[in-house]
Design a protein around this motif. Structure first.
Motif, PDB file in Angstrom:
ATOM      1  N   LEU A  52       1.047  -0.831  -0.317  1.00 23.55           N
ATOM      2  CA  LEU A  52      -0.166   0.183   0.168  1.00 23.55           C
ATOM      3  C   LEU A  52       0.783   0.988   0.032  1.00 23.55           C
ATOM      4  O   LEU A  52       0.810   2.227  -0.758  1.00 23.55           O
ATOM      5  N   ALA A  53       1.606   1.031   0.725  1.00 23.39           N
ATOM      6  CA  ALA A  53       2.617   2.271   0.899  1.00 23.39           C
ATOM      7  C   ALA A  53       3.243   2.618  -0.228  1.00 23.39           C
ATOM      8  O   ALA A  53       3.472   3.783  -1.041  1.00 23.39           O
ATOM      9  N   GLY A  54       3.523   1.403  -1.698  1.00 25.50           N
ATOM     10  CA  GLY A  54       4.052   1.225  -3.063  1.00 25.50           C
ATOM     11  C   GLY A  54       3.377   2.465  -3.676  1.00 25.50           C
ATOM     12  O   GLY A  54       3.506   3.293  -4.548  1.00 25.50           O
ATOM     13  N   LEU A  55       1.946   2.042  -4.182  1.00 21.61           N
ATOM     14  CA  LEU A  55       0.643   2.054  -4.565  1.00 21.61           C
ATOM     15  C   LEU A  55       0.814   3.537  -4.514  1.00 21.61           C
ATOM     16  O   LEU A  55       0.310   4.093  -4.840  1.00 21.61           O
ATOM     17  N   SER A  56       0.939   4.436  -2.826  1.00 21.49           N
ATOM     18  CA  SER A  56       0.427   5.157  -2.534  1.00 21.49           C
ATOM     19  C   SER A  56       1.431   6.454  -3.301  1.00 21.49           C
ATOM     20  O   SER A  56       0.892   7.727  -2.967  1.00 21.49           O
ATOM     21  N   ALA A  57       2.940   5.851  -3.765  1.00 22.03           N
ATOM     22  CA  ALA A  57       3.927   6.777  -4.960  1.00 22.03           C
ATOM     23  C   ALA A  57       3.332   7.333  -6.028  1.00 22.03           C
ATOM     24  O   ALA A  57       2.681   8.341  -6.025  1.00 22.03           O
ATOM     25  N   LYS A  58       2.382   6.335  -7.129  1.00 21.79           N
ATOM     26  CA  LYS A  58       1.703   7.346  -7.706  1.00 21.79           C
ATOM     27  C   LYS A  58       0.676   6.950  -7.632  1.00 21.79           C
ATOM     28  O   LYS A  58      -0.317   8.002  -8.385  1.00 21.79           O
ATOM     29  N   HIS A  59      -0.153   6.881  -6.527  1.00 18.94           N
ATOM     30  CA  HIS A  59      -2.123   7.396  -5.793  1.00 18.94           C
ATOM     31  C   HIS A  59      -1.734   8.308  -4.894  1.00 18.94           C
ATOM     32  O   HIS A  59      -1.940   7.216  -3.697  1.00 18.94           O
ATOM     33  N   PRO A  60      -1.071   9.272  -4.550  1.00 20.90           N
ATOM     34  CA  PRO A  60      -1.446   9.836  -3.247  1.00 20.90           C
ATOM     35  C   PRO A  60      -2.078   9.982  -2.322  1.00 20.90           C
ATOM     36  O   PRO A  60      -1.978   9.987  -1.397  1.00 20.90           O
ATOM     37  N   ASP A  61      -3.362   9.911  -3.318  1.00 14.22           N
ATOM     38  CA  ASP A  61      -4.751  10.170  -2.273  1.00 14.22           C
ATOM     39  C   ASP A  61      -5.010   8.299  -1.230  1.00 14.22           C
ATOM     40  O   ASP A  61      -5.680   8.142  -0.420  1.00 14.22           O
TER      41      ASP A  61
END
Length: 417
Positions: free
Chosen positions: A222-231
Motif C-alpha cells: 500500500l505504501a508503494g501504491l501511494s507513490a503513484k496514487h497519493p490519495d
C-alpha cells in the motif's frame, strides 16, 4: 503383500505437504487417495503472487524431484537459492509432481471431506482398549458433482493447512461488534494489492490490522501504491505496545523475510509514505459502509476510544486450524512451539538438520489418542505462523516411521543417494 492386504491411506489436502505424504506412501506401496476440496495447491494458488521467504531448495524433496524427473528428464527447476513466488513454485514443482506417474490416479480434486469418524464407534467409546485401532475410518465427502459419498481408510493424514480459516478482528479473538454481519466485505486474505487488486485499493483509505508478515506485506504494498496514487492512505493497527510491529530475528538466514521486517518497521516509525501506525490498539466495533461514507471503525488505543472512517479493511491476523473434520475422533493437537530463534538455527547446515529433528513435533508427539490419525503441516502448528515446508517434510518422514514401525526409514535419504 497381496493387493487386498494393502493398507488404505487417505490424505486430506493436496498442498505441498499432502502431495509429499502421498508420494511417500505410494513409494511404500500403500493404497493412497488424496482428497482436495479445490485445486492442487489451492491455498498456494490464492496467495500465489507472494514471494516465499525460503529458497526453492528448502521447499522440495529428493523424492519429489526424482518423481518429476522420471517423467520429464529435461524439466528445469529454479535454482536452489532462488526465492520463487507461490505461482512459480506451483508451476515448477507442485503441479508437475501432482501430474507425475508416481501419483497417477491418487488425487481427487474438487472433493471436499465433510467429516472423519471411526466406523461403528462414537468419540467417547473404546478410548484405550485397542478396538478403535482395529476398525477403519469412515470418510464423508462431497465429490466434484456435489454428490455426498463415503469411503473407508485404515490411516488418515490431515494436511489441510489453516489458510482457509481466518481469525477475527475483535478483542480476545472473537468477532468485533458488527464484524460477522459484514464478513464478506472484509478481506482476510493476502491480497495482490499491486496486481489484480490494484484498482480496489488505489486512492482509498485502508485499515490494516495485524503484526505479522502478511500485514507487513500489505502495508509495504500500500505504501508503494501511494507513490503513484497519493490519495492512498493506511491506518496500521496492532495490539502490541512496541513502536516496531515486526519482530526481527537475529541473523535471520531468510534474507527476504528480514528485508520485509526492516521495510515494514521503517514505515511504522516514520510519518511519510501515507502510513499511520497505531500500537496498543484493539478493534471494538465496525459499522457497514453507507452511501456517503466508508466503514466506521471504533477501537480502543491504550485505553482511549478512537474512531476512523475507512474505505477498505484488511484483517491480516493469521489463521487457525479447523477442527470440525475430526470432532468425532479422539484427537490431541500437537501445536508445535518452534519459535523464530530456533527456526533460524534450524536453517543452517548439518546442525540445522539436527535442530529440526529436535524441535519439530517429533514422532512421539505426532501420535494421537486416535490410532492412525495424524495431523501434518501448517495445521500441526496451530496458530504458530513459523511453520516452514522443510519442517513439514521432516514430519512426513517421521510419521511413516510410526506407521511402518521402522525407526530408521528415510526415503529422502535413499532418493538423494
Amino acid at each position: 503383500m497381496a493387493k487386498s492386504d494393502r493398507l488404505r491411506l487417505a490424505v486430506l489436502g493436496a498442498g505441498p505437504i499432502g502431495l509429499e505424504a502421498a508420494l511417500y506412501a505410494r513409494k511404500l506401496d500403500f493404497a493412497v487417495t488424496v482428497y482436495e476440496r479445490g485445486r492442487v495447491g489451492e491455498h498456494v494458488q490464492r496467495w500465489g503472487h507472494v514471494r516465499l521467504f525460503s529458497p526453492f531448495g528448502m521447499n522440495t524433496t529428493p523424492l519429489g524431484r526424482a518423481a518429476i524427473r522420471a517423467d520429464r528428464p529435461k524439466h528445469e527447476f529454479p535454482g536452489d537459492g532462488d526465492c520463487t513466488t507461490g505461482r512459480e513454485h506451483l508451476r515448477a514443482y507442485l503441479e508437475p509432481l501432482a501430474a507425475s506417474e508416481a501419483l497417477k490416479g491418487a488425487i481427487l480434486t474438487e472433493t471436499q471431506v465433510l467429516g472423519v469418524a471411526r466406523r461403528g464407534l462414537f468419540k467417547h467409546e473404546s478410548p484405550s482398549d485397542g478396538r478403535r485401532g482395529r476398525l477403519p475410518f469412515r470418510l464423508l465427502f462431497k465429490d466434484a458433482k456435489g454428490r455426498e459419498r463415503s469411503a473407508e481408510a485404515d490411516i488418515v493424514l490431515d494436511c489441510t493447512g489453516t489458510y482457509g480459516n481466518h481469525r477475527w478482528l475483535g478483542d480476545g479473538g472473537i468477532p468485533a461488534l458488527g464484524e460477522s454481519a459484514i464478513e464478506s466485505q472484509i478481506s482476510y486474505a493476502v491480497d495482490d494489492i499491486l496486481g489484480d487488486r490494484l484498482q480496489h485499493y488505489a486512492g482509498k483509505t485502508t485499515l490494516v490490522v495485524g503484526a505479522g508478515y502478511s500485514a507487513a506485506t500489505a502495508v509495504c504494498s500500500l505504501a508503494g501504491l501511494s507513490a503513484k496514487h497519493p490519495d492512498t492512505w493506511v491506518y496500521w493497527v496492532a495490539r502490541g505496545a512496541g513502536s516496531q510491529p515486526i519482530r526481527r530475528i537475529t541473523q535471520d538466514p531468510l534474507r527476504e523475510r528480514d528485508r520485509l521486517a526492516v521495510r515494514a518497521n521503517t514505515l511504522a516509525t516514520r510519518t511519510d509514505d501515507n502510513v499511520e501506525f497505531h500500537p496498543q490498539t484493539v478493534i471494538e466495533s465496525i459499522e457497514p459502509p453507507a452511501p456517503d461514507r466508508g466503514f466506521k471503525v471504533t477501537a480502543r488505543k491504550a485505553g482511549q476510544a478512537v474512531t476512523w472512517t475507512v474505505d477498505r479493511i484488511l484483517a491480516n491476523l493469521g489463521y487457525s486450524p479447523n477442527t470440525d473434520l475430526y470432532r468425532e475422533l479422539q484427537v490431541h493437537e500437537c501445536y508445535a512451539s518452534l519459535g523464530p530463534m530456533k527456526l533460524a538455527a534450524a536453517l543452517s547446515g548439518k546442525a540445522g538438520d539436527d535442530c529440526l529433528k529436535q524441535t519439530s513435533c517429533g514422532p512421539d508427539t505426532l501420535r494421537n489418542p486416535e490410532p492412525n490419525f495424524y495431523i501434518l503441516g501448517a495445521k500441526s502448528y496451530g496458530r504458530n505462523s513459523h511453520f516452514l515446508l522443510r519442517i513439514g517434510f521432516e514430519q512426513v518422514r517421521e510419521v511413516f516411521t510410526l506407521i511402518t514401525g521402522q525407526a530408521g526409514l528415510d526415503l529422502y535419504k535413499s532418493a538423494k543417494a
